[in-house]
Scaffold this motif. Structure first.
Motif, PDB file in Angstrom:
ATOM      1  N   HIS A 174      16.270 -12.966  23.429  1.00 38.98           N
ATOM      2  CA  HIS A 174      15.580 -11.791  22.894  1.00 38.98           C
ATOM      3  C   HIS A 174      14.888 -11.064  24.050  1.00 38.98           C
ATOM      4  O   HIS A 174      14.071 -11.661  24.760  1.00 38.98           O
ATOM      5  N   HIS A 175      15.233  -9.769  24.207  1.00 35.29           N
ATOM      6  CA  HIS A 175      14.700  -8.989  25.328  1.00 35.29           C
ATOM      7  C   HIS A 175      13.160  -9.005  25.365  1.00 35.29           C
ATOM      8  O   HIS A 175      12.560  -9.150  26.435  1.00 35.29           O
ATOM      9  N   MET A 176      12.521  -8.870  24.201  1.00 42.23           N
ATOM     10  CA  MET A 176      11.054  -8.802  24.193  1.00 42.23           C
ATOM     11  C   MET A 176      10.431 -10.170  24.457  1.00 42.23           C
ATOM     12  O   MET A 176       9.323 -10.254  24.981  1.00 42.23           O
ATOM     13  N   GLY A 221      11.744 -12.128  26.603  1.00 37.83           N
ATOM     14  CA  GLY A 221      11.839 -12.105  28.072  1.00 37.83           C
ATOM     15  C   GLY A 221      10.621 -11.417  28.666  1.00 37.83           C
ATOM     16  O   GLY A 221       9.929 -11.970  29.531  1.00 37.83           O
ATOM     17  N   HIS A 222      10.300 -10.204  28.172  1.00 36.78           N
ATOM     18  CA  HIS A 222       9.122  -9.477  28.673  1.00 36.78           C
ATOM     19  C   HIS A 222       7.860 -10.316  28.497  1.00 36.78           C
ATOM     20  O   HIS A 222       7.042 -10.435  29.400  1.00 36.78           O
ATOM     21  N   LEU A 223       7.714 -10.870  27.294  1.00 34.88           N
ATOM     22  CA  LEU A 223       6.497 -11.616  26.948  1.00 34.88           C
ATOM     23  C   LEU A 223       6.277 -12.814  27.886  1.00 34.88           C
ATOM     24  O   LEU A 223       5.145 -13.160  28.210  1.00 34.88           O
ATOM     25  N   VAL A 244       4.424  -3.509  25.569  1.00 38.44           N
ATOM     26  CA  VAL A 244       4.460  -2.039  25.640  1.00 38.44           C
ATOM     27  C   VAL A 244       5.604  -1.594  26.547  1.00 38.44           C
ATOM     28  O   VAL A 244       5.511  -1.690  27.765  1.00 38.44           O
ATOM     29  N   SER A 245       6.664  -1.111  25.929  1.00 35.90           N
ATOM     30  CA  SER A 245       7.813  -0.685  26.726  1.00 35.90           C
ATOM     31  C   SER A 245       8.297   0.669  26.234  1.00 35.90           C
ATOM     32  O   SER A 245       7.604   1.351  25.471  1.00 35.90           O
ATOM     33  N   GLY A 246       9.520   1.044  26.638  1.00 35.29           N
ATOM     34  CA  GLY A 246      10.070   2.319  26.183  1.00 35.29           C
ATOM     35  C   GLY A 246      10.518   2.245  24.729  1.00 35.29           C
ATOM     36  O   GLY A 246      10.624   3.252  24.038  1.00 35.29           O
ATOM     37  N   THR A 285       8.850  -4.053  34.215  1.00 38.01           N
ATOM     38  CA  THR A 285      10.008  -3.297  33.731  1.00 38.01           C
ATOM     39  C   THR A 285      11.199  -4.257  33.621  1.00 38.01           C
ATOM     40  O   THR A 285      11.113  -5.419  34.032  1.00 38.01           O
ATOM     41  N   ASP A 286      12.304  -3.757  33.060  1.00 38.85           N
ATOM     42  CA  ASP A 286      13.448  -4.637  32.773  1.00 38.85           C
ATOM     43  C   ASP A 286      13.969  -5.334  34.041  1.00 38.85           C
ATOM     44  O   ASP A 286      14.064  -4.715  35.094  1.00 38.85           O
ATOM     45  N   ASN A 287      14.327  -6.603  33.906  1.00 36.74           N
ATOM     46  CA  ASN A 287      14.803  -7.385  35.051  1.00 36.74           C
ATOM     47  C   ASN A 287      15.571  -8.609  34.555  1.00 36.74           C
ATOM     48  O   ASN A 287      15.462  -8.993  33.386  1.00 36.74           O
TER      49      ASN A 287
HETATM   50 ZN    ZN Z   1      12.394  -3.832  28.341  1.00 33.30          ZN
END
Ligand code: ZN
Ligand code: KG4
Length: 351
Positions: free
Chosen positions: A113-115, A117-119, A138-140, A307-309
Motif C-alpha cells: 500500500h503506497h500510503m 509506504g509513506h507512513l 499529506v500528499s498530492g 515524496t514518492d520513492n
Molecule cells: Zn505518494
C-alpha cells in the motif's frame, strides 16, 4: 532478507534494495516532472510510458550497485511493488515487472500500500518513532489523520472530504502560473511573502472533528487572485509572494490545529508526518512549536523520502514479507485501496 522495492504509482519511478540486517543498500529515483510540467499536471498515459522506459534500467542499476548485476536470483529474497492507490496504468507497470521478476527468480512478491509506504518512511531515519502514534499523511492524493496502534493496525481518524493538501498547493500554483509540482514553488515564493496583507480561511477548524476540506480555501484563493488581476495588482512578484504566504499559512494552521486535536483525542505524544507535503519546512516548524508546548514530538523522513520513492516500498514490503505475507501469482493494481483494511503485521517483527 533483501527486498527489491518498486514504486510506480504516479510520476516518480523509484527502485531500492532494503536489507533487514544492514538497512538501505541502494536507492534510485527518476522524476518525470519535465514530462508533465508542460501540461501543468500528471498525464496518466505519459506516466505509464515513462515507467516502462525507466524501470528495467533502474532495476539493473540498483542490482549493479550492490554487485549483483546479473544475479538478481542470488541476491534478492523478495520483491515489493506498489499495488495502489495510484494511476492504474502506472501501477500495472511496476506490478507486472515486480511480479514477473519474482516468478523468474523464484522469490515471494508482495503488493504494498503506497500510503503505508509513506507512513513508514520515517522509520528509515536514525531516530525512528515508535508505536503507537498518530500519523498525518499529506500528499498530492491524500490528507488523512491515522491512528497507528502497531504496524498494520490503522484507524482513519479523519480525512479530506475533497482536495488533498498537496493537490490544493498544486492548483494554487497553477493559478499563479507557477510550474508543476506546485508545492515546492509555493513554499519558495512564500519565503518572500508578508503574513499581514491577506488572511485566508482555516477550513473546518471552527467545528469539532478531524476531517479536512481544502476546496473552499482554493476558491477563496482563486477569487483573491482574480480580484488582484482586476485591480492590476497582479502580476507583481510581491503580491504573488503575499498570496502564496497567506495560502500556505492557512493550510499549515489548519493541519496544525487538526494534528493537535488528534493527539489530544488519542492521548498520544507522538506525531509522524509523511507524504510530499511533509517536506514543507513551515509545516514542520509550526508543528514542532505547537507540539512542544504539550510535550509531544514530531517525526518525519528526510525530504527525498517524504515524496514518492522506492525505499519506503522496499522497507514496508520487507516488514510484511518477513512476517510471512506474500501474494499469489496475480498482479495486483488497485487504484483505490483503503488503508484501514490492511492485514495487521505480526507484532514480533520490528526492524
Ligand atoms: Zn505518494
Ligand atoms: O507523496 P507525493 O510525492 O506523491 C503523492 O503520493 O501524491 O506528494 C506530492 C505532493 C505534490 O502535491 C507536491 O506539490 C507536494 O507533495 N509537495 C509539497 C512540497 N513538496 C512536495 N507541498 C508543500 N510544500 C512542499 N515543500
Amino acid at each position: 532478507m533483501r527486498v527489491l522495492g518498486i514504486e510506480t504509482s504516479c510520476d516518480e519511478t523509484g527502485v531500492a534494495i532494503y536489507d533487514s540486517e544492514v538497512g538501505l543498500l541502494a536507492d534510485a529515483l527518476y522524476s518525470q516532472v519535465e514530462v508533465h510540467s508542460q501540461y501543468g499536471g500528471v498525464v496518466p498515459e505519459l506516466a505509464s510510458r515513462d515507467h516502462v522506459r525507466k524501470l528495467l534500467p533502474m532495476i539493473r542499476q540498483v542490482l549493479a550497485e550492490i554487485g549483483c548485476e546479473h544475479e538478481g536470483a542470488k541476491c534478492i529474497d523478495g520483491i515489493a511493488y506498489t499495488a495502489g492507490p495510484g494511476l492504474i496504468g502506472a501501477l500495472m507497470v511496476g506490478g507486472a515487472v515486480g511480479r514477473s521478476l519474482a516468478y523468474a527468480w523464484d522469490v515471494p512478491a508482495l503488493g504494498v500500500h503506497h500510503m503505508e509506504g509513506h507512513l513508514l518512511a520515517p522509520m528509515l531515519e536514525k531516530n525512528p518513532p515508535s508505536c503507537p502514534f498518530v500519523a498525518l499523511l499529506v500528499s498530492g492524493g491524500h490528507t488523512q489523520l491515522v491512528s497507528v496502534k502497531s504496524i498494520g493496525e490503522y484507524e482513519i481518524l479523519g480525512e479530506s472530504l475533497d482536495d488533498a493538501a498537496g493537490e490544493a498547493f498544486d492548483k494554487v500554483a497553477k493559478m499563479l502560473d507557477l510550474d508543476y509540482p506546485g508545492g515546492p514553488r509555493i513554499a519558495q515564493l512564500a519565503e518572500q511573502g508578508t503574513h499581514e496583507r491577506f488572511t485566508f480561511p482555516r477550513p473546518m477548524t471552527d467545528r469539532p472533528g478531524l476531517d479536512f476540506s481544502f476546496s473552499g480555501l482554493k476558491t477563496y484563493t482563486m477569487n483573491t487572485i482574480a480580484a488582484c488581476r482586476g485591480e492590476d495588482v497582479l502580476p507583481d512578484t510581491q503580491t504573488m509572494a503575499d498570496i502564496a504566504c497567506a495560502f500556505q499559512d492557512a493550510v499549515v494552521d489548519t493541519l496544525v490545529i487538526k494534528c493537535r486535536r488528534a493527539l489530544q483525542q488519542t492521548d498520544s505524544k507522538t506525531l509522524v508526518i509523511a507524504g510530499g507535503v511533509a517536506a514543507n519546512v513551515v509545516l514542520r516548524q509550526r508543528l514542532k512549536e505547537a507540539l512542544e508546548k504539550f510535550g509531544a514530538t514530531v517525526f518525519y523522513a528526510r525530504n527525498e523520502f517524504c515524496t514518492d520513492n522506492g525505499a519506503m516500498i522496499a522497507y514496508a514490503g520487507c516488514l510484511r514479507l518477513l512476517a510471512g505475507q506474500q501474494d499469489d501469482l496475480a498482479i495486483r493494481a488497485l487504484p483505490r485501496w483503503p488503508m484501514d483494511g490492511l492485514p495487521p503485521l505480526n507484532s514480533d517483527v520490528a526492524l
